[in-house]
Motif scaffolding. Structure first.
Motif, short mmCIF file in Angstrom:
data_model
loop_
_atom_site.label_atom_id
_atom_site.label_comp_id
_atom_site.label_asym_id
_atom_site.label_seq_id
_atom_site.Cartn_x
_atom_site.Cartn_y
_atom_site.Cartn_z
N ASP A 26 -21.57 50.26 44.49
CA ASP A 26 -20.86 51.21 45.33
C ASP A 26 -20.53 50.45 46.63
O ASP A 26 -21.44 49.93 47.28
N VAL A 27 -19.25 50.36 46.97
CA VAL A 27 -18.88 49.55 48.14
C VAL A 27 -18.06 50.35 49.15
O VAL A 27 -17.03 50.92 48.80
N MET A 28 -18.54 50.34 50.41
CA MET A 28 -17.74 50.92 51.48
C MET A 28 -17.10 49.75 52.25
O MET A 28 -17.80 48.85 52.72
N GLY A 29 -15.77 49.77 52.34
CA GLY A 29 -15.05 48.74 53.08
C GLY A 29 -14.63 49.31 54.43
O GLY A 29 -14.12 50.43 54.50
N VAL A 30 -14.87 48.55 55.49
CA VAL A 30 -14.55 49.02 56.86
C VAL A 30 -13.67 47.99 57.55
O VAL A 30 -13.96 46.79 57.53
N ASP A 31 -12.61 48.46 58.16
CA ASP A 31 -11.73 47.56 58.93
C ASP A 31 -11.00 48.40 59.98
O ASP A 31 -10.80 49.60 59.80
N SER A 32 -10.60 47.73 61.06
CA SER A 32 -9.89 48.46 62.12
C SER A 32 -8.39 48.53 61.83
O SER A 32 -7.67 49.30 62.47
N ASP A 33 -7.93 47.75 60.88
CA ASP A 33 -6.50 47.71 60.57
C ASP A 33 -6.16 48.75 59.48
O ASP A 33 -6.59 48.62 58.33
N ARG A 34 -5.41 49.76 59.88
CA ARG A 34 -5.08 50.87 58.97
C ARG A 34 -4.42 50.38 57.68
O ARG A 34 -4.79 50.82 56.59
N LYS A 35 -3.47 49.44 57.83
CA LYS A 35 -2.72 48.96 56.65
C LYS A 35 -3.67 48.31 55.64
O LYS A 35 -3.57 48.52 54.44
N VAL A 36 -4.59 47.50 56.17
CA VAL A 36 -5.56 46.80 55.30
C VAL A 36 -6.41 47.83 54.56
O VAL A 36 -6.62 47.75 53.34
N VAL A 37 -6.90 48.82 55.31
CA VAL A 37 -7.77 49.84 54.71
C VAL A 37 -7.00 50.63 53.65
O VAL A 37 -7.50 50.85 52.54
N GLU A 38 -5.74 51.01 53.98
CA GLU A 38 -4.96 51.80 53.01
C GLU A 38 -4.69 51.00 51.73
O GLU A 38 -4.70 51.55 50.64
N SER A 39 -4.49 49.69 51.87
CA SER A 39 -4.18 48.88 50.68
C SER A 39 -5.38 48.79 49.75
O SER A 39 -5.24 48.46 48.58
N LEU A 40 -6.58 49.09 50.28
CA LEU A 40 -7.77 48.97 49.43
C LEU A 40 -8.36 50.32 49.02
O LEU A 40 -9.34 50.37 48.29
N SER A 41 -7.74 51.41 49.50
CA SER A 41 -8.30 52.72 49.14
C SER A 41 -8.03 52.93 47.66
O SER A 41 -6.96 52.62 47.15
N GLY A 42 -9.02 53.38 46.93
CA GLY A 42 -8.89 53.53 45.48
C GLY A 42 -9.42 52.31 44.74
O GLY A 42 -9.77 52.39 43.57
N LEU A 44 -11.82 50.08 46.41
CA LEU A 44 -13.23 50.10 46.81
C LEU A 44 -13.72 51.54 46.69
O LEU A 44 -12.90 52.47 46.70
N THR A 45 -15.02 51.74 46.62
CA THR A 45 -15.55 53.10 46.43
C THR A 45 -15.19 54.01 47.61
O THR A 45 -14.79 55.15 47.42
N HIS A 46 -15.36 53.50 48.82
CA HIS A 46 -14.96 54.24 50.03
C HIS A 46 -14.29 53.25 50.97
O HIS A 46 -14.66 52.08 50.99
N THR A 47 -13.35 53.74 51.76
CA THR A 47 -12.76 52.88 52.79
C THR A 47 -12.71 53.67 54.10
O THR A 47 -12.46 54.88 54.09
N VAL A 48 -12.98 52.98 55.19
CA VAL A 48 -13.04 53.64 56.50
C VAL A 48 -12.31 52.79 57.53
O VAL A 48 -12.48 51.56 57.55
#
Ligand code: ATP
Length: 217
Positions: A26-42, A44-48
């Motif tokens: 189960d992996v939560m990915g965290v980044d301050s860059d919205r584009k990066v986070v959106e590209s990984l949503s779905g 990774l298990t969770h993205t923030v």
């Protein structure tokens, strides 16, 4: 299945996160860059989306429930260190951090993180090793200049007896495992005859393995 939080989703953090997901974690990915986070949503298990230099933002992530937190911010030294200080304050025990320089490493060491990772340096060493010794597919350093190496058996070596193959390094390099298709042969005996495409796992000191290497091509 374990729970991991990967902070900083550059190439290293993203690869690490995706690989952990592949391994059913189960992996939560965290980044301050919205584009990066959106590209990984779905993927990774969770993205923030969060700025991890902000202690309150980190607190909200509930990181104490995770088995390990990995900080994979490289270029921005200040952000990496500030994030680590906050994570230590939050009581994160299993904390792995990517370092990009000797001073980064030194400070992380002083901060008492669990493990410091140098992906570029480690990959550089592995690539140099693969170029110099292409007959060795993988290796593991055991310390004290001792290694375990993985050698795919080439056609020229088929039919050789193990004891003959290792004659020049007798008592210094040991055959600890042989893999033949889906079959494993632990501690193959000295008279074992090797076949093409067998995988030979050897253990020994660097000097002896270097001496043996040309005979394995
Ligand atoms: P790589 O070589 O793995 O691509 P890098 O070493 O170049 O990465 P950076 O570019 O510094 O590392 O950072 C990786 C990620 O960390 C980036 O996606 C960046 O948006 C994110 N990041 C940087 N600072 C912060 C911060 N304060 N909060 C959250 N994420 C951050």
């Amino acid at each position: 299945m374990a729970q991991y939080a990967v902070i900083g989703l550059g190439r290293f953090g993203t690869t690490l996160g995706l690989q952990l997901v592949k391994m059913n974690h189960d992996v939560m990915g965290v980044d301050s860059d919205r584009k990066v986070v959106e590209s990984l949503s779905g993927l990774l298990t969770h993205t923030v989306i969060a700025d991890v230099t902000d202690e309150n933002a980190l607190l909200e992530l509930g990181l104490t429930d995770y088995d390990a937190v990995i900080v994979a911010i490289g270029e921005n030294l200040q952000a990496s260190l500030l994030c680590v200080v906050h994570l230590k304050n939050l009581g994160i025990e299993n904390l792995w951090v990517k370092a990009t320089s000797a001073s980064h490493h030194l400070i992380l060491n002083r901060l008492g993180v669990t493990r410091i990772v140098h992906p570029e340096e480690e990959m550089g060493k592995r690539t140099a090793q693969a170029l110099s010794y292409p007959m060795i597919r993988e290796y593991m350093a055991l310390g004290n200049k001792q290694y375990i190496v993985e050698v795919p058996v080439v056609e020229r070596l088929a039919g050789r007896v193990l004891v003959d193959l290792l004659a020049d390094v007798k008592g210094k390099v040991f055959g600890i495992l042989l893999k033949r298709r889906d079959q494993l042969y632990p501690c193959p005996h000295e008279q074992f005859v090797i076949e093409k495409d067998d995988i030979l796992i050897l253990a020994g000191d660097r000097l002896s393995l270097t001496k043996l290497a040309p005979q394995l091509i």
